[in-house]
Design an enzyme around this catalytic site. Structure first.
Site, PDB file in Angstrom:
ATOM      1  N   TYR B 304     -14.205  -0.037   3.744  1.00  0.00           N
ATOM      2  CA  TYR B 304     -14.292  -1.296   2.997  1.00  0.00           C
ATOM      3  C   TYR B 304     -15.340  -1.171   1.892  1.00  0.00           C
ATOM      4  O   TYR B 304     -16.500  -0.849   2.145  1.00  0.00           O
ATOM      5  CB  TYR B 304     -14.674  -2.434   3.941  1.00  0.00           C
ATOM      6  CG  TYR B 304     -14.553  -3.802   3.299  1.00  0.00           C
ATOM      7  CD1 TYR B 304     -13.327  -4.446   3.236  1.00  0.00           C
ATOM      8  CD2 TYR B 304     -15.664  -4.439   2.758  1.00  0.00           C
ATOM      9  CE1 TYR B 304     -13.200  -5.697   2.650  1.00  0.00           C
ATOM     10  CE2 TYR B 304     -15.547  -5.690   2.170  1.00  0.00           C
ATOM     11  CZ  TYR B 304     -14.318  -6.311   2.120  1.00  0.00           C
ATOM     12  OH  TYR B 304     -14.205  -7.555   1.530  1.00  0.00           O
ATOM     13  N   TYR B 354      -8.636  -5.770  -5.017  1.00  0.00           N
ATOM     14  CA  TYR B 354      -9.413  -6.441  -3.981  1.00  0.00           C
ATOM     15  C   TYR B 354      -8.491  -7.363  -3.200  1.00  0.00           C
ATOM     16  O   TYR B 354      -8.311  -8.525  -3.547  1.00  0.00           O
ATOM     17  CB  TYR B 354     -10.560  -7.223  -4.620  1.00  0.00           C
ATOM     18  CG  TYR B 354     -11.432  -7.978  -3.638  1.00  0.00           C
ATOM     19  CD1 TYR B 354     -12.354  -7.308  -2.831  1.00  0.00           C
ATOM     20  CD2 TYR B 354     -11.349  -9.359  -3.518  1.00  0.00           C
ATOM     21  CE1 TYR B 354     -13.159  -8.001  -1.951  1.00  0.00           C
ATOM     22  CE2 TYR B 354     -12.162 -10.060  -2.638  1.00  0.00           C
ATOM     23  CZ  TYR B 354     -13.058  -9.377  -1.859  1.00  0.00           C
ATOM     24  OH  TYR B 354     -13.863 -10.061  -0.993  1.00  0.00           O
TER      25      TYR B 354
END
Lengths: 137, 400
Positions: B304, B354
C-alpha cells in the site's frame, strides 16, 4: 483574534472537555486513572489497564521536546497559510505523552529541541496549548 | 483440509478481477464505476450476478450493499460486510469474504472499492475538515479531531511527513531513498497501459523538482487522486476448480490493530509511544504464521503506497528487510524487477491509480495468473498489504 474560518476545538465533549477547561485556566492536564495512575491520553473515561472507570485530570509540567515536525509548503486551509509548521512534541515529564503544536513560518527545528507551552486564548472559553522553542543556552 | 488453528489456509480463491478506466474525471457516478468493475470481475469468474450471494465493501465506499444489489439486480444476496478504516480495508475485505464462505454464509462474494477520488471528495485534502462542512468547531463525539485540526494538521500527507521525518531522525533514511521508491513504482506504471502515469516517466531530477507539499514529502511522494473502481470475486477453492481462473489461492489473510492509540480517524496514531511501531508489524507476524511462510518466501509484493514513506515502513513491518533498513533496502534496487522482492508491479497508488489499495489486490491476482504487465518470472507467492497506520490488513496469494 480568531481568523474567520479558523477551526476551533469542540470544548464541551464528554471525554475531552476537561482538557480544554483546564487549558482555559492555562493548565496542561492529562486524563489519569485514579485507581492505577495510568495516563489515559488522548482522554477517555475508562482505564483499560486496570478496568477502572474512576478517572481524573492530572497537571503535567508544560515542557517538552521536539519529536517530529513537518513544514507545510502547500496550504489546504486558508487559516494556515504556507509556509507553516506542525510540530509533534513529547513531554519531559513522560515522553509517552505527546501533543501537537502550530508554528508560523518554517523555524529552525531539530530532534530533541526544548519547547514549552504557550496558551493561546482564541476566544472566551476556547484556549489551546501551543508549543514554542525555548532559547537554548 | 485444515492445516492450522487458522484453518482458512488455501481454502478460498480469487476467481475474478475487474477494473474500470482510471481517470481524473470519470463523469460517472461511483455506483456506475463500481458496477462496471463488479460486472467485469463476475464475468471474469465465469459467473453471473445471480451467482453472487455476498458483497463486502470499505467503510469509505459510498456504494452500499443495497446499492450494489439494486444496480446489479443481485437476486440472491444474503451476506454483506464492511471493514476499514479507509485504505486499511481491502485485504481485510477479502478476509471477510473468506470468513463468510468458510462459515457457510455465502458462496460467491463480490469485493469492491470505487470512488471519484479526484472529481469528488479528495481524501488527500483531509476528509474530516471537508466533512465538517465549514463548522467553526471541529472534533468531539469520539473523533479526537479537536487535538489536531485546530493546529493545521488536517491531511494524511502531513501525518506521514511526521513519520518520514522521524524515520530520517532515527535511522538516517533520506529523500533519495523515498525517490527510489517513487521512481521504481513509476517504471512499473510506464509498462502498464492502464496506469494513469503510463506515459510519464520520472527521473531523479523530476522527483526533486516536484513541489514540496509537507516537508520532507514532495508531490511525487504522494499517491495519485483517481476516479475509478476495482472488484474481485472470492469463492471456495473447491468451487474455484470449475472456474476459468482456478489458480489463485488465498494462502492467508490477517487484520491487526494496536492496543493503544487507534481511536479517531488517523491522527491519534501520532500519539503512540513509538511512532514507527505500526500495526503492520503485528499483521506481518501473524500473517506469516497463518500462512506457514516467511518473508523469504515472498516472490512479489503489492505494498500500500499512499505515500513513498508508507512503502518504506512496510518493507520493515513485513520483514522484507530489517528494522531501520527500509531506505537503504529500497535504494539498493531490491524492490525493482530482478530484485529480491519487486513491488507494486502495476504502478500502485503512486502511479497506477488510487483505488484505495483495491488495485493492489487486483494486481496481486494478475501476478499469480502470470498476467501482469511487469510479470515477475516464476512468481508463486504475492504479499498484498493495505493502508496504515491506524489499523491495517494484509494477505498472501499463492499460485496453485
Amino acid at each position: 483574534m480568531a481568523a474567520i474560518d479558523r477551526p476551533l476545538p469542540v470544548v464541551d465533549d464528554e471525554e475531552t472537555g476537561g482538557f480544554f477547561a483546564a487549558a482555559a485556566e492555562h493548565r496542561l492536564v492529562v486524563r489519569t486513572c485514579n485507581s492505577c495512575a495510568a495516563t489515559l491520553h488522548l482522554p477517555k473515561s475508562y482505564c483499560h489497564h486496570c478496568g477502572s472507570w474512576d478517572v481524573g485530570w492530572r497537571d503535567v509540567r508544560p515542557t517538552g521536546s521536539v519529536y517530529s515536525w513537518t513544514v507545510l509548503q502547500h496550504s489546504i486551509h486558508e487559516a494556515f497559510p504556507a509556509p507553516c509548521t506542525v510540530v509533534l512534541v513529547q513531554l519531559d515529564e513522560d515522553p509517552a505523552i505527546r501533543f501537537v503544536g502550530y508554528l508560523p513560518g518554517a523555524p529552525e527545528l531539530h530532534d530533541g529541541m526544548p519547547v514549552r507551552v504557550r496558551f493561546e486564548d482564541i476566544e472566551p472559553g476556547v484556549t489551546i496549548p501551543q508549543w514554542e522553542p525555548v532559547p537554548e543556552a | 483440509m485444515a492445516t492450522t488453528d487458522h484453518d482458512h489456509r488455501d481454502r478460498c480463491a480469487v476467481v475474478g478481477i475487474g477494473a474500470t478506466e482510471f481517470s481524473k474525471k470519470s463523469g460517472r457516478s461511483v455506483a456506475a464505476l463500481v458496477s462496471e468493475a463488479s460486472l467485469a470481475a463476475i464475468a471474469d469468474a465465469g459467473l453471473t450476478p445471480a451467482d453472487i450471494d455476498g458483497v463486502v465493501r470499505s467503510d469509505y465506499d459510498s456504494v452500499t450493499h443495497n446499492d450494489i444489489g439494486h444496480w446489479l439486480g443481485l437476486s440472491g444476496l444474503t451476506f454483506w460486510g464492511i471493514t476499514g478504516t479507509g485504505g486499511s480495508a481491502p485485504c481485510g475485505m477479502i478476509g471477510q469474504a473468506v470468513a463468510a464462505i468458510l462459515s457457510g454464509q455465502a458462496t460467491n462474494v463480490l469485493v469492491y472499492r470505487g470512488l471519484n477520488g479526484r472529481s469528488g471528495l479528495r481524501l488527500g485534502r483531509g476528509s474530516a475538515i471537508q466533512r465538517s462542512g465549514g463548522a467553526r468547531h471541529v472534533g468531539g463525539n469520539g473523533t479526537l479531531d479537536e487535538f489536531f485540526l485546530p493546529y493545521g494538521l488536517m491531511a494524511p500527507g502531513q501525518l506521514f511527513a511526521m513519520y518520514a521525518r522521524r524515520h530520517m531522525i532515527e535511522y538516517g533514511s533520506t529523500s533519495d531513498d523515498l525517490a527510489s521508491i517513487a521512481m521504481t513504482v513509476r517504471k512499473r506504471a510506464n509498462a502498464n497501459p492502464a496506469a494513469q502515469m503510463a506515459h510519464r516517466t520520472m527521473s531523479l531530477s523530476d522527483y526533486y523538482e516536484s513541489r514540496m507539499i509537507a516537508d520532507p514529502l514532495r508531490m511525487f511522494d504522494y499517491c495519485l487522486e483517481t476516479d475509478g473502481a476495482c472488484a474481485v470475486v472470492v469463492t471456495a477453492a473447491e468451487r474455484a476448480k470449475d472456474s476459468p481462473h482456478p489458480g489463485v489461492l488465498i494462502r492467508a489473510v490477517t487484520q491487526a490493530a494496536m492496543p493503544e492509540m487507534q481511536g479517531g480517524l488517523v491522527f491519534p496514531a501520532l500519539m503512540r509511544p513509538d511512532l514507527l511501531d505500526n500495526p503492520g508489524r503485528r499483521v506481518g507476524k501473524e500473517l506469516y504464521r497463518r500462512a506457514g511462510l516467511g518473508p523469504a518466501d515472498i516472490d512479489v509484493a503489492q505494498l500500500y503506497d499512499c505515500y513513498t514513506i508508507t512503502v518504506l515502513l512496510q518493507l520493515e513491518d513485513y520483514g522484507l528487510c530489517g528494522t531501520g533498513e527500509g531506505g537503504a533496502f529500497a535504494s539498493s534496487g531490491a524492490i525493482d524487477i530482478g530484485g529480491t522482492v519487486p513491488i507494486n508491479t502495476a504502478g500502485g497508488n503512486l502511479s497506477e491509480g488510487y483505488i484505495h489499495g483495491m488495485n493492489h489486490v487486483v494486481e496481486g491476482v494478475r501476478q499469480m495468473r502470470g498476467q501482469s504487465t511487469s510479470q515477475v518470472p516464476g512468481a508463486q507467492t504475492c504479499l498484498v498489504t493495505s493502508g496504515t497506520p491506524t489499523v491495517t490488513s494484509a494477505l498472501i496469494l499463492r499460485a496453485a
